[in-house]
Design a protein around this motif. Structure first.
Motif, PDB file in Angstrom:
ATOM      1  N   VAL A  18       0.856  -1.086  -0.164  1.00 42.22           N
ATOM      2  CA  VAL A  18       0.076  -0.065  -0.083  1.00 42.22           C
ATOM      3  C   VAL A  18       0.957   1.275   0.240  1.00 42.22           C
ATOM      4  O   VAL A  18       0.685   2.139  -0.816  1.00 42.22           O
ATOM      5  N   PHE A  19       1.776   1.106   0.853  1.00 40.11           N
ATOM      6  CA  PHE A  19       2.859   2.231   0.885  1.00 40.11           C
ATOM      7  C   PHE A  19       3.518   2.575  -0.502  1.00 40.11           C
ATOM      8  O   PHE A  19       3.504   3.645  -0.996  1.00 40.11           O
ATOM      9  N   LYS A  20       3.830   1.609  -1.082  1.00 40.84           N
ATOM     10  CA  LYS A  20       4.389   1.545  -2.724  1.00 40.84           C
ATOM     11  C   LYS A  20       3.632   2.535  -3.529  1.00 40.84           C
ATOM     12  O   LYS A  20       3.693   3.153  -4.181  1.00 40.84           O
ATOM     13  N   ALA A  21       2.334   1.732  -3.306  1.00 46.39           N
ATOM     14  CA  ALA A  21       1.378   2.305  -4.463  1.00 46.39           C
ATOM     15  C   ALA A  21       1.045   3.720  -4.208  1.00 46.39           C
ATOM     16  O   ALA A  21       0.578   4.454  -5.081  1.00 46.39           O
ATOM     17  N   PHE A  22       1.261   4.343  -2.835  1.00 44.23           N
ATOM     18  CA  PHE A  22       0.890   5.369  -2.602  1.00 44.23           C
ATOM     19  C   PHE A  22       2.079   6.270  -2.865  1.00 44.23           C
ATOM     20  O   PHE A  22       1.961   7.660  -2.974  1.00 44.23           O
ATOM     21  N   SER A  25       5.787   6.858  -8.710  1.00 46.88           N
ATOM     22  CA  SER A  25       4.843   7.061  -9.751  1.00 46.88           C
ATOM     23  C   SER A  25       4.231   6.294 -10.638  1.00 46.88           C
ATOM     24  O   SER A  25       3.169   6.417 -11.053  1.00 46.88           O
ATOM     25  N   GLU A  26       4.809   5.120 -10.843  1.00 48.48           N
ATOM     26  CA  GLU A  26       4.472   4.233 -11.804  1.00 48.48           C
ATOM     27  C   GLU A  26       3.147   3.393 -11.318  1.00 48.48           C
ATOM     28  O   GLU A  26       2.422   2.903 -11.943  1.00 48.48           O
ATOM     29  N   HIS A  27       3.079   3.475 -10.001  1.00 52.35           N
ATOM     30  CA  HIS A  27       1.667   3.027  -9.238  1.00 52.35           C
ATOM     31  C   HIS A  27       0.770   3.958  -9.336  1.00 52.35           C
ATOM     32  O   HIS A  27      -0.564   3.951  -9.594  1.00 52.35           O
ATOM     33  N   LEU A  28       1.150   5.096  -8.689  1.00 49.48           N
ATOM     34  CA  LEU A  28       0.158   6.295  -8.456  1.00 49.48           C
ATOM     35  C   LEU A  28      -0.467   6.725  -9.904  1.00 49.48           C
ATOM     36  O   LEU A  28      -1.879   6.919  -9.806  1.00 49.48           O
ATOM     37  N   LYS A  29       0.111   6.752 -10.967  1.00 45.28           N
ATOM     38  CA  LYS A  29      -0.662   7.104 -12.106  1.00 45.28           C
ATOM     39  C   LYS A  29      -1.868   6.143 -12.565  1.00 45.28           C
ATOM     40  O   LYS A  29      -2.655   6.570 -13.462  1.00 45.28           O
ATOM     41  N   ASN A  30      -1.918   5.011 -11.959  1.00 48.76           N
ATOM     42  CA  ASN A  30      -2.736   3.866 -12.289  1.00 48.76           C
ATOM     43  C   ASN A  30      -3.993   4.173 -11.331  1.00 48.76           C
ATOM     44  O   ASN A  30      -5.045   3.600 -11.785  1.00 48.76           O
ATOM     45  N   THR A  38      -7.827  11.944 -16.559  1.00 54.29           N
ATOM     46  CA  THR A  38      -6.241  11.797 -16.921  1.00 54.29           C
ATOM     47  C   THR A  38      -5.520  12.460 -15.920  1.00 54.29           C
ATOM     48  O   THR A  38      -5.739  13.179 -15.256  1.00 54.29           O
ATOM     49  N   PHE A  39      -4.384  11.687 -15.652  1.00 55.88           N
ATOM     50  CA  PHE A  39      -3.442  12.138 -14.606  1.00 55.88           C
ATOM     51  C   PHE A  39      -2.113  11.707 -15.256  1.00 55.88           C
ATOM     52  O   PHE A  39      -1.737  10.720 -15.883  1.00 55.88           O
ATOM     53  N   GLU A  40      -1.241  12.867 -15.063  1.00 54.82           N
ATOM     54  CA  GLU A  40       0.291  13.058 -15.316  1.00 54.82           C
ATOM     55  C   GLU A  40       1.396  13.601 -14.549  1.00 54.82           C
ATOM     56  O   GLU A  40       0.752  14.560 -13.867  1.00 54.82           O
ATOM     57  N   VAL A  41       2.227  12.942 -14.216  1.00 55.11           N
ATOM     58  CA  VAL A  41       3.264  13.286 -13.252  1.00 55.11           C
ATOM     59  C   VAL A  41       4.142  14.255 -14.031  1.00 55.11           C
ATOM     60  O   VAL A  41       4.707  13.748 -14.897  1.00 55.11           O
TER      61      VAL A  41
END
Length: 162
Positions: A18-22, A25-30, A38-41
């Motif tokens: 859960v911490f990694k997903a939070f 970026s490669e998780h957050l964008k999903n 749409t979401f862009e970092v």
């Protein structure tokens, strides 16, 4: 009484995941942000003093930029950051949905694991708000809680896929 919003969500996933997903970026964008947006970092520097700068856009609206500045990170237990709406360059701007929304909020997220499940607690509070900003924040608590809860539900769905 403190002006704040508190949201709690329990995930059927280990805290490290859960911490990694939070925080990556490669998780957050999903999953971050409202469903269907749409979401862009633009920038992701996950460390105390680091910045997370991103844009989000509804299908039928204008792009919104948001910037976080991290002040405390204790992996995988806690993240503290200030958040504010910004322009593309990262300069602070008023919230696009309400000119009296607080210029900055302090966000504290804790992750507690118990028997393989993780309970995330998020507390959002305005930083040095004016009286008008406090009133707007208080009046908008349900909308803000709904928005955060929707995003945390997106994370729940995403966690089943990774």
């Amino acid at each position: 009484m403190t002006t704040q919003i508190k949201i709690t969500h329990t995930y059927n996933a280990p805290r490290d995941l859960v911490f990694k997903a939070f925080t990556e970026s490669e998780h957050l964008k999903n999953w971050w942000g409202p469903k269907g947006w749409t979401f862009e970092v633009s920038k992701s520097d996950f460390r105390p003093g680091g910045v997370f700068h991103y844009s989000q856009k509804p299908a039928d609206g204008n792009v919104m930029w948001v910037k976080f500045v991290y002040s405390e990170i204790i992996a995988p237990e806690k993240i503290v950051y200030t958040s504010f709406f910004s322009d593309k360059e990262g300069n602070t701007v008023r919230a696009p949905f309400d000119a009296n929304w607080p210029m900055e909020t302090l966000n504290t997220i804790t992750f507690n694991e118990d028997e393989g499940k993780t309970t995330l607690t998020m507390i959002v509070a305005p930083v040095s708000p004016t009286e008008e900003e406090i009133k707007t924040f208080e009046d908008s608590k349900d909308m803000a809680r709904e928005g955060h809860t929707g995003t945390l539900n997106e994370l729940e769905e995403y966690l089943t896929k990774i």
